[in-house]
Design an enzyme around this catalytic site. Structure first.
Site, mmCIF file in Angstrom:
data_model
loop_
_atom_site.group_PDB
_atom_site.id
_atom_site.type_symbol
_atom_site.label_atom_id
_atom_site.label_comp_id
_atom_site.label_asym_id
_atom_site.label_seq_id
_atom_site.Cartn_x
_atom_site.Cartn_y
_atom_site.Cartn_z
ATOM 1 C CB CYS A 95 -0.882 -0.166 1.437
ATOM 2 S SG CYS A 95 -1.739 1.270 1.515
ATOM 3 C CG ASP A 137 -2.543 -3.882 -0.613
ATOM 4 O OD1 ASP A 137 -3.092 -4.026 0.395
ATOM 5 O OD2 ASP A 137 -1.922 -2.731 -1.016
#
Length: 162
Positions: free
Chosen positions: A60, A67
């Site tokens: 992120c 992620d």
């Protein structure tokens, strides 16, 4: 130590490859990663090539938290195919790269289109939930041809428990 199974004769168009068959360091970023191509082995024939990366990771750009996504790339080659080791290293280079889901997904597809000039390419990026909301990103280069079998990606939407 020498390789007990030396490679056979080179496939056409592979002499200039810098990563295949060699120990290659992990690129630190997508910009640093080297994507390579080789001539399509069946010029004039239309077929779909699919790559699936079920353990794609990036960061992120705001929090630095990891992620995760399941990425499916389909394309119809024109004159080139992507060399798979270079694609694997390119996708892995996102591990320490901060970008939103949409940026990662479209960047991957755009770079492949630029490298390969395929007849058609699509990406389905099925991102696992962040903050309880999964984000799926889909992009294609143009209208898919109707006379080529293009299988559905069939990655189920995230359901959580239940």
């Amino acid at each position: 130590m020498s390789n007990p199974h030396p490679p056979g004769p080179s496939a056409p168009g592979t002499d200039a490859l810098s990563q295949l068959g060699r120990q290659t360091a992990q690129p630190h970023s997508p910009e640093e990663a080297i994507l390579e191509r080789v001539p399509a082995p069946h010029p004039g024939k239309r077929y779909v090539v699919r790559f699936t990366a079920p353990e794609f990771t990036s960061l992120c750009p705001v929090t630095g938290q990891p992620d995760f996504a399941h990425i499916v790339i389909d394309y119809i080659p024109r004159g080139w195919i992507v060399e798979s080791k270079s694609l694997k290293l390119y996708l892995t280079s996102f591990r320490n790269h901060g970008a939103f889901h949409e940026d990662c997904s479209v960047t991957i597809a755009s770079r492949l289109v630029e490298l390969l000039d395929p007849e058609w390419l699509r990406i389905g990026a099925y991102w696992y939930p962040r903050g309880g909301i999964p984000i799926d990103v889909f992009w294609q280069s143009n209208t898919p041809p109707t006379d080529v079998w293009i299988p559905a990606q069939e990655v189920p939407g995230y359901r959580g428990r239940g």
